[in-house]
Enzyme design. Structure first.
Site, PDB file in Angstrom:
ATOM      1  CB  THR A   1      -1.013  -0.200   1.210  1.00  0.00           C
ATOM      2  OG1 THR A   1      -1.655   1.299   1.412  1.00  0.00           O
ATOM      3  CG2 THR A   1       0.004  -0.441   2.534  1.00  0.00           C
ATOM      4  CG  ASP A   2      -0.998   5.121  -0.875  1.00  0.00           C
ATOM      5  OD1 ASP A   2      -1.516   4.327  -0.095  1.00  0.00           O
ATOM      6  OD2 ASP A   2      -1.750   6.198  -1.507  1.00  0.00           O
ATOM      7  CD  GLU A   3      -3.458   3.454   4.200  1.00  0.00           C
ATOM      8  OE1 GLU A   3      -3.162   3.475   5.180  1.00  0.00           O
ATOM      9  OE2 GLU A   3      -4.640   3.319   3.697  1.00  0.00           O
TER      10      GLU A   3
ATOM     11  CE1 TYR B   1      -3.116  -2.562   5.936  1.00  0.00           C
ATOM     12  CE2 TYR B   1      -3.253  -0.278   5.350  1.00  0.00           C
ATOM     13  CZ  TYR B   1      -3.243  -1.696   4.913  1.00  0.00           C
ATOM     14  OH  TYR B   1      -3.494  -1.953   3.459  1.00  0.00           O
TER      15      TYR B   1
ATOM     16  CE  LYS C   1       0.014  -4.710   3.107  1.00  0.00           C
ATOM     17  NZ  LYS C   1      -0.594  -5.731   2.669  1.00  0.00           N
TER      18      LYS C   1
END
Ligand code: NAD
Ligand code: TYD
Length: 349
Positions: free
Chosen positions: A140-142, A165, A169
């Protein structure tokens, strides 16, 4: 026949991906491993459940013994790892499962892939693998953290995750990278922005707002509603994963995004307007702790190197998605009532 292990395939993106792959390729056999958490819904896959090129196995990616057995049984060519705890708000309530599934679960899959794909598994210096195998980690970009008003995420940026989260990741990305650098395991990592589209669990912004609007319930907007996300239709994400799986250079990371930045409140207003409801439904609530202000993806690398580009405009995609939720009221009813859990019992027991 190429056999692909897809993990987390009963979730939102995984189920869209499996259906796309089965339609696109006649020589793909898909084994879907999912332990059906609250987010896993086999109704998402009802239309293909009897395909002979599709197999569902209810299993936890943290179960080392079982995952190894599956690698023994099936001659997997690719692993596409979607399985994860995926909701930021839940990670604030209960971080631990994010570490066990997202980090340990990924390492279990990596280790099994390494041991089964390596030509000389007992030689720690050998980096020779079966021809064409690949482990694709869906990230994810997060993991990059939050942006200010300017700038975009590029693949070379340092990771600065802010939520449990995104930290889980990011940790998974690092262990995937380590298996590539230390053991030579062929890998790619994709980092996508926020997805929307059919079959998304109504805890995430867009389906939650659609569902609440349809039920004339309050629309909870965190903080000032000016947080920005870069939205991409799930089908465009699945096509991008497909491009990376087939054309991605070994060891590389690819950002995936729609060049489509929107403030949350804009999206909420658009949904209200499309459904003919009143803005009085909007309720500003206390902000999410550690809430990332802005995400924006620079997708130059995947566009230039793999010729991928999004096919949906946001206006088309959101309209189609709203229509999908209107046409599939039974699906959302079953999710909200919890009845979707019985699907497994009805179909597989
Ligand atoms: P989702 O929550 O809808 O689905 C996750 C699936 O994983 C569920 O079917 C669940 O049952 C399964 N799962 C969870 N723990 C498991 C375990 N221990 N063993 C086996 N299966 C397990 O998530 P999603 O939105 O489809 O996201 C899929 C992947 O894409 C995730 O890795 C997520 O981090 C990533 N991603 C999501 C988005 C997004 O906007 N939704 C954006 C970028 C990346
Ligand atoms: P979400 O769909 O949870 O995705 P993520 O946190 O991974 O970006 O949330 C998208 C944005 O919408 C995020 O800025 C939080 C905000 N949001 C609300 O304002 N209200 C809500 O009820 C939800 C679920 C999200």
């Amino acid at each position: 026949m190429k056999t692909v292990l897809v993990t987390g395939g009963a979730g939102f993106i995984g189920s869209n991906y499996i259906k796309l792959m089965l339609k696109k390729f006649n020589d793909y056999q898909i084994v879907n491993v999912d332990n059906l958490t609250y987010a896993g819904n086999l109704e998402n896959l009802a239309e293909i459940q009897n395909y002979n090129r599709y197999t569902f196995i209810k299993a936890d990616i943290r179960n080392r013994k079982l995952i190894n057995k599956l690698f023994d049984k099936y001659n997997f060519k690719y692993v596409v790892n979607f399985a994860a705890e995926s909701h930021v708000d839940r990670s604030i309530e209960e971080p631990e499962v994010f570490l066990t599934t997202n980090v340990i679960g990924t390492q279990v899959l990596l280790e099994a892939a390494k041991n089964h794909w390596k030509i000389y598994p007992d030689d720690k210096y050998s980096t020779e693998y079966n021809d064409g195998v690949k482990f694709l980690q869906v990230s994810t970009d997060e993991v990059y953290g939050a942006l200010g008003k300017e700038g975009m995420f590029v693949e070379t940026m340092p990771l600065k995750p802010n939520s449990p989260y995104s930290a889980s990741k990011a940790s998974a990305d690092l262990i995937v990278r380590a298996y590539n650098r230390t053991f030579g395991l062929p890998i790619n990592i994709t980092r996508c922005s926020n997805n929307y589209g059919p079959y998304q669990f109504p805890e995430k912004l867009i389906p939650l707002m659609i569902n609440n609007c349809l039920n004339d319930e309050n629309l909870p907007v965190y903080g000032d509603g000016m947080q920005i996300r870069d939205w991409l239709h799930v089908k465009d994400h699945c096509e991008a994963i497909n491009a990376v799986l087939h054309k991605g250079q070994d060891g590389e990371i690819y950002n995936i995004g729609g060049n489509n930045e929107k403030a949350n409140i804009e999206i909420v207003r658009l949904i209200i307007k499309t459904l003919g409801k009143s803005e009085n439904l909007i309720k500003y609530v206390k902000d999410r702790p550690g809430h990332d202000r802005r995400y924006a993806i620079d997708n130059t690398k995947i566009s230039k190197e793999l010729s991928w580009k999004p096919s949906y405009t946001f206006a088309e995609g959101v309209e189609e998605t709203i229509q999908w939720y209107l046409d599939n009221s039974k699906w959302i009813e079953n999710v909200v009532s919890g009845d979707y859990k019985n699907f497994y019992l009805r179909m597989y027991k």
